[in-house]
Design an enzyme around this catalytic site. Structure first.
Site, PDB file in Angstrom:
ATOM      1  N   GLN A 192      22.419   7.294  43.513  1.00  0.00           N
ATOM      2  CA  GLN A 192      22.938   7.688  44.820  1.00  0.00           C
ATOM      3  C   GLN A 192      24.230   6.964  45.089  1.00  0.00           C
ATOM      4  O   GLN A 192      24.608   6.047  44.365  1.00  0.00           O
ATOM      5  CB  GLN A 192      21.910   7.414  45.923  1.00  0.00           C
ATOM      6  CG  GLN A 192      20.875   8.520  46.014  1.00  0.00           C
ATOM      7  CD  GLN A 192      19.844   8.281  47.076  1.00  0.00           C
ATOM      8  OE1 GLN A 192      19.611   7.145  47.490  1.00  0.00           O
ATOM      9  NE2 GLN A 192      19.204   9.345  47.522  1.00  0.00           N
ATOM     10  N   THR A 228      18.119   1.525  45.489  1.00  0.00           N
ATOM     11  CA  THR A 228      17.159   1.404  44.395  1.00  0.00           C
ATOM     12  C   THR A 228      16.570   2.787  44.135  1.00  0.00           C
ATOM     13  O   THR A 228      15.445   2.922  43.690  1.00  0.00           O
ATOM     14  CB  THR A 228      16.131   0.315  44.734  1.00  0.00           C
ATOM     15  OG1 THR A 228      16.856  -0.905  44.940  1.00  0.00           O
ATOM     16  CG2 THR A 228      15.144   0.056  43.622  1.00  0.00           C
ATOM     17  N   HIS A 229      17.340   3.825  44.451  1.00  0.00           N
ATOM     18  CA  HIS A 229      16.867   5.191  44.260  1.00  0.00           C
ATOM     19  C   HIS A 229      17.350   5.737  42.913  1.00  0.00           C
ATOM     20  O   HIS A 229      18.143   6.650  42.856  1.00  0.00           O
ATOM     21  CB  HIS A 229      17.314   6.057  45.437  1.00  0.00           C
ATOM     22  CG  HIS A 229      16.870   5.490  46.753  1.00  0.00           C
ATOM     23  ND1 HIS A 229      17.474   5.764  47.949  1.00  0.00           N
ATOM     24  CD2 HIS A 229      15.857   4.637  47.049  1.00  0.00           C
ATOM     25  CE1 HIS A 229      16.863   5.103  48.925  1.00  0.00           C
ATOM     26  NE2 HIS A 229      15.885   4.413  48.402  1.00  0.00           N
ATOM     27  N   ASN A 230      16.850   5.128  41.856  1.00  0.00           N
ATOM     28  CA  ASN A 230      17.163   5.572  40.492  1.00  0.00           C
ATOM     29  C   ASN A 230      16.204   6.709  40.159  1.00  0.00           C
ATOM     30  O   ASN A 230      14.990   6.553  40.327  1.00  0.00           O
ATOM     31  CB  ASN A 230      16.951   4.436  39.483  1.00  0.00           C
ATOM     32  CG  ASN A 230      17.578   3.138  39.933  1.00  0.00           C
ATOM     33  OD1 ASN A 230      17.053   2.477  40.829  1.00  0.00           O
ATOM     34  ND2 ASN A 230      18.678   2.758  39.340  1.00  0.00           N
TER      35      ASN A 230
END
Lengths: 571, 257
Positions: A332, A500-502
């Protein structure tokens, strides 16, 4: 030699949200579940000293110990990847509950558009809208198919929220009322409405009121203590696996969690998994846990790693675009946010909670016309009131020095007088953004580390320029005396926290050639392996992923039960 | 100095502190130099009578105010540098009064100084690492601070013929600016920019971290910033339009009930 343990019905590699949901659902049905978790045990009492910015925010107390396992990073294939030696861009969780213990609690549903992004883009704009290097894919499931699972997750967590008033967004009724509204959120909503947008209070997993969920779990309301993201909740007000699904699973007597146990590999023969190989890091001993179903339920990135190190599924090859494990890694972009400085007003910014925000989706998904725009998708726009802590909150107007007398006095003056309007920008897949195994660097057991090849591409850079004008406009309308606007999105900075939106790497879809999982999160190539988590997302949307991760975990739980009864590929 | 002389203080347990200082090259012609040594000597039992009346003042003794990692010169250097990064102003105390240098010393002595939760396996390619890829050196923070402090003092000696802590505030700022810009060569695999960024972030931490870590003395950092520290609930003020000023509480209060 690894010691063989008696077979169980289901073994989980990782005990966070996805593992926890699957454990709760299947133990209730009488199945035996063993959960392996590389980190430590967790309980609410651990958080009595949690209001400690240094330990939890600066030193990442709740995150993975990178000395034992990390990954390597590079911007493109021509470079050597260098180790992610300390936490920066994203924070990988660790311990029972995983990243579900330290999340903010913002709980959205991805849009109907997201699940059929390829079809809907072609329908509205034609095939030429999609660049040749963007492997855009439908998810093999529709939003309507997923609604019951979204509802299950929201009821379990007790999501507090308000219906999104945007005409393009489906109506959602949340189990608890919205969180309290702060003066700055009111200013954001008023200004956005004046500009013709559709603001609302963000859906939150931090409870607005006491709540008892369908499993009979009761939790208390949030106290707005200001220590939420990166921290655990000492009240249990923030929904996490430790205070919701894991107690339900334990209560059945069918669930066993083994903490401090690192899964190294899924063991398989002839296209069927037999169990997992793991190490108890306390004794140093290796074990084989056999099971009828293996669920790879670690953090998204670690799911990819476990599969690659197990030689399970076909690794993605960026050269030919074939193979699926490691494909469509996405992230993101948070560089479209702007900060406003308000001379006349002091806000109580030390207070707040991780999911307290005013938000709008007018520039997210396909809720706006992209015909004349040089990108697809977009991002949500939000003013968060998350609790500003003094080490990390040093906002100063552009041009202020970064240290010394002026910096000190200005950072103190503006500490409670500055507000940020941020955006969570979607990232579309690119042929050149992918994950594989690093040829050089190893973890504590000598297994190869993951290698991440990622950079922001034109689609994101163009989106960023467009959205930062909107965030600036909103702050102007809010009456800010000065506004600091970011520059253009540069190359990915691995040292600065973004999200931390992998996502991606083990993606779902309708076609086994271009996806790793079917819509039950079951592997096409190995029918008794399920891989829930954000690794299943074929692209990343412009909002927090956990709501969608939770819904897919309930879907996977249903699939596992079906598989245990009927066997074979479910689709 | 002969090898034997060097070893003598460690071998001879009866050796007094004064002998140790004399033999370790910290004196010139037997005359003790500098305030650092003065303070070391004043703790020696033989010089107890010279001790100034610290204990007789009304201020409570802070037993935490002692060095775990730095020697006195290193401490003085960091204390002076931190004060320039976060100086005393009309708004309130600076790094020195907030005991930021003690905070940094204590942090360096532990896992942060030793990079113990970070990936420190090679190979290292510091030359390939742009600032976008962070720390890519085999040196841990203790070693980086040693190199940085050494360079701060050698720059001060070169330009002003004095230690960093002895030159004027303007001169210190000029040296720190050169460090920040990467214009100074450190004698190791790390840039002066990286050392400066570590020093800067540690200084801010020392000013605002919970006082349990040794800085933010008397919560004065929080008081300046109107940050209430550790509070159980803001449910009653979260919707309030006016600014609510709350007397800060530290985590130490958790132990009082």
């Amino acid at each position: 030699m690894a010691k063989k343990l008696p077979k169980t019905d289901i073994v989980l590699a990782g005990v966070g949200w996805t593992g926890g949901i699957i454990a709760a659902e299947l133990t209730k049905k009488g199945y035996k579940v063993v959960g392996l978790e590389r980190g430590k045990e967790r309980k609410t009492e651990d958080y009595l000293m949690v209001h400690d910015e240094l330990r939890y925010q600066q030193r990442n107390e709740m995150m993975q110990d990178l000395s034992k396992e990390t990954l390597t990073l590079r911007h493109d294939r021509s470079k050597r990847a260098l180790p992610y030696r300390q936490h920066g861009s994203f924070l990988i969780g660790d311990g029972v509950g995983g990243s579900g213990e330290h999340w903010n609690g913002l709980t959205y549903r991805f849009f109907p558009y997201d699940f059929e992004i390829y079809t809907k883009t072609v329908e509205r704009y034609g095939k030429d809208k999609i660049p040749a290097d963007m492997p855009l894919q439908d998810w093999g499931i529709t939003y309507n198919d997923l609604v019951p699972y979204f509802e299950k997750f929201e009821a379990m967590a007790g999501i507090s929220g308000e219906t999104n008033p945007h005409p393009e967004v489906p109506e959602v009724k949340y189990p608890t009322v919205p969180l309290k509204e702060t003066p700055s959120m009111k200013m954001f909503k008023e200004a956005s409405k004046n500009l013709g947008y559709h603001p609302y209070i963000a859906p939150a997993a931090t409870l607005s009121e006491s709540y008892t969920n369908p499993d009979g779990i009761s939790r208390a309301a949030c106290q707005y203590c200001g220590f939420c993201e990166r921290f655990g909740c000492e009240y249990g007000a923030k929904a996490s696996p430790v205070v919701t699904v894991l107690p339900v699973a334990k209560e059945t007597g069918n669930f066993e969690v083994r903490a401090h146990c690192v899964v190294r590999k899924v063991l398989h023969t002839n296209g069927k998994a037999t169990g997992v190989l793991y190490v108890d890091t306390r004794t140093g001993e290796e074990y084989i846990q056999e099971a009828d179903v293996v669920v790879v339920s670690a953090y998204a990135l670690n799911n990819i790693r476990i599969l690659l190190n197990s030689q399970l599924g076909r690794p993605y090859n960026p050269e030919s675009g074939t193979g699926v494990i490691g494909k469509n890694y996405a992230y993101q972009m948070t560089s479209s946010g702007s900060t406003g400085f308000f001379k006349e007003k002091e806000f109580n910014l030390y207070a707040g909670t991780g999911a307290l925000a005013g938000v709008l989706d007018d520039f997210n998904g396909d809720n706006f016309d992209h015909t004349d725009l040089n990108f697809i998708h977009g991002g949500n726009i939000a003013l968060g009131h998350y609790g500003k802590r003094p080490i990390s909150n040093n906002s100063v107007p552009k041009g202020t020095p970064t240290w010394g007398k002026e910096f000190k006095d200005e950072s103190i003056y503006w500490a409670n007088r500055s507000l940020s309007v941020g955006s969570q920008g979607s990232v579309m897949p690119n042929k050149e953004n992918y994950i594989d195994l690093d040829p050089t660097y190893k973890d504590q057991f000598g297994d190869p580390l993951l290698r991440m090849t990622f950079n922001y591409k034109d689609n994101e850079r163009n989106q960023q320029k467009y959205i930062r004008d909107i965030t600036t406009k909103i702050l102007e309308e809010m009456g800010a005396d000065m506004i600091t606007t970011p520059g253009d999105q540069g190359d990915w900075d691995t040292t600065k926290y973004q999200t931390t939106h992998n996502t991606g790497g083990v993606i779902m879809g309708a076609d086994p050639k271009t996806s790793a999982l079917n819509n039950y999160l079951q592997m096409w190539d190995c029918e008794n392996v399920f891989v829930p988590g954000a690794s299943a997302f074929p692209h990343n949307s412009g909002m927090n992923p956990t709501g969608t991760v939770g819904a897919l975990a309930y879907r996977a739980a249903e699939g596992i039960e079906k598989y245990l009864k009927t066997g074979g590929s479910l689709v | 100095m002969s090898e034997q002389e060097k070893n003598a203080p460690y071998l001879d347990k009866r050796s007094s502190r004064r002998t140790f200082i004399k033999n370790s090259g910290l004196t010139v012609g037997g005359v003790v130099l500098g305030g650092a040594l003065g303070s070391l000597l004043s703790k020696d039992s033989t010089t107890q009578t010279h001790e100034t009346g610290v204990h007789s003042t009304a201020t409570a003794v802070n037993f935490n105010q002692a060095l775990m990692y730095f020697d006195k010169t290193q401490f003085d250097t960091i204390e002076a540098a931190a004060e320039q990064i976060f100086p005393k102003t009309e708004v309130g105390p600076g790094a020195k009064e907030l005991l930021v240098a003690f905070y940094i010393d204590h942090q360096l002595a532990g896992s942060w100084g030793l990079n113990s939760k970070e990936y420190m396996s090679g190979p290292f390619y510091p030359a390939e690492a742009t600032s976008l890829f962070g720390h890519q050196t085999h040196l841990n923070r203790q070693q980086i601070f040693n190199l940085g402090i050494e360079a701060l003092n050698s720059e001060a000696a070169k330009q002003y013929k004095a230690k960093f802590s002895e030159i004027t505030a303007e001169e210190q700022v000029a040296i720190l600016q050169a460090f920040e810009a990467g214009e100074v060569t450190l004698n190791g695999a790390v840039t002066s920019t990286y050392f400066f960024s570590l020093l800067k972030s540690a200084t801010i931490e020392g000013a605002y971290a919970d006082p349990l870590y040794g800085g933010n003395k008397d919560m004065a950092g929080w008081k300046m910033k109107n940050f209430p520290g550790h509070q159980m609930s803001y449910a009653n003020i979260i919707e309030k339009d006016e600014f609510v000023k709350i007397e800060p509480t530290s985590l130490n209060s958790q132990h009082k009930h």
